[in-house]
Design an enzyme around this catalytic site. Structure first.
Site, PDB file in Angstrom:
ATOM      1  N   LEU A  56      -8.345  -1.543   3.271  1.00  0.00           N
ATOM      2  CA  LEU A  56      -6.902  -1.572   3.536  1.00  0.00           C
ATOM      3  C   LEU A  56      -6.248  -0.480   2.700  1.00  0.00           C
ATOM      4  CD1 LEU A  56      -5.846  -5.348   3.568  1.00  0.00           C
ATOM      5  CD2 LEU A  56      -5.879  -3.780   5.515  1.00  0.00           C
ATOM      6  N   ASP A  57      -5.375   0.309   3.313  1.00  0.00           N
ATOM      7  CA  ASP A  57      -4.650   1.343   2.579  1.00  0.00           C
ATOM      8  C   ASP A  57      -3.706   0.701   1.565  1.00  0.00           C
ATOM      9  OD1 ASP A  57      -5.860   3.365   4.042  1.00  0.00           O
ATOM     10  OD2 ASP A  57      -4.295   3.352   5.588  1.00  0.00           O
TER      11      ASP A  57
END
Length: 290
Positions: free
Chosen positions: A37-38
């Site tokens: 996940l960014d």
């Protein structure tokens, strides 16, 4: 320490930050995450602990569910608000009818070009490293699976979407391509991963609530990671054979299929595949003495 943690990743943290926090709490056991996940994104991040790291690829095969928000009429190098956002002069303002008509084009097996700011390898380097250096990044489109793409709210310039998709799908790029099909641009302003298979947001634990004791309480069994594989109940004799890494005789399983071998308590003993007709061999062994 053996199993999976369903962690609600906070905004501003990288996936590696979360793994590092877990690693400090579970040493000497290993830790690794399934599905990046960014920093902008929040929600479900599955972290494998101990030998569960050998099953990360199976967690990544599970369907992912997202809620995402986009700002239409805008563009940025990263396709989200993490880099400088520019407004499109006299941008087209799509109608809700036009958006609804466009959504089905992005459902099913589609070709998608990952964003320049992504972890895809280009010439041996991460694309985002090249992009941050100002170099031109060219990434070939790839096939991804989108099972559901629905709008949940539209109040220009804000558009909220609900997405169910397979591994490798970039939600930023879905918003980009949808907007371009409508004659405009889009940047992602919010992303929440609400599920990876059985790992759901409402059952996740906050990172700041983790202690060694809480981790042991929250560990999800190995069998959940392979729930999408064909399941085979193993006899006590078969479990003993697998403890020694031996093959076992079975009937009725198709060649090449991966099978989850489960004992009478519902624990994952091994991931198996066919060695030859009627004989299964071990791919991943979690038998007690291994």
């Amino acid at each position: 320490m053996l199993g999976f943690l369903n962690i609600n990743k906070p905004a501003g943290w990288t996936s590696r930050d979360v793994v590092n926090r877990v690693q400090r709490l579970v040493r000497p056991a290993k830790a690794g995450h399934a599905g990046t996940l960014d920093p902008l994104a929040t929600g479900v991040l599955v972290v494998a602990v101990g030998r569960a790291t050998r099953l990360i690829e199976y967690v990544q095969q599970k369907q992912k569910r997202y809620e995402a928000s986009f700002l239409l009429g805008r563009r940025s190098p990263s396709e989200d608000i993490e880099t400088e956002v520019s407004e499109i002069v006299e941008a087209t303002i799509p109608t809700l009818t036009e958006i609804n008509a466009a959504l089905p084009r992005f459902v099913g097996s589609i070709e998608q070009r990952p964003p320049a700011y992504s972890a895809v390898h280009v010439a041996g380097r991460r694309a985002y490293d090249l992009a941050r250096e100002g170099k031109e990044v060219s990434i070939a489109p790839r096939s991804v699976e989108v099972d559901r793409l629905d709008f949940t709210r539209y109040e220009y310039p804000e558009l909220d979407l609900a997405i169910d998709c397979g591994s490798g799908t970039y939600v930023r790029s879905l918003g980009r391509d949808l907007a371009e099909s409508l004659g405009t641009g889009a940047v992602m302003s919010r992303l929440v991963r609400t599920a990876i298979g059985e790992f759901t947001l409402n059952q996740s634990v906050a990172i700041d609530e983790l202690t060694p004791e809480r981790i042991e309480e929250e560990l999800v069994p190995l069998a959940v990671a392979v729930s999408h594989l064909p399941q085979m109940m193993l006899s006590s004799e078969q479990v003993r054979e697998l403890e020694f890494g031996r093959t076992i005789a079975v009937e009725g399983y198709r060649a090449g299929a991966e099978i989850a071998g489960i004992n009478g308590r519902g624990d994952l003993v091994a991931v198996l595949t066919e060695k030859r007709a009627g004989i299964l061999k071990v791919l991943r062994n979690f038998a007690p003495s291994v």
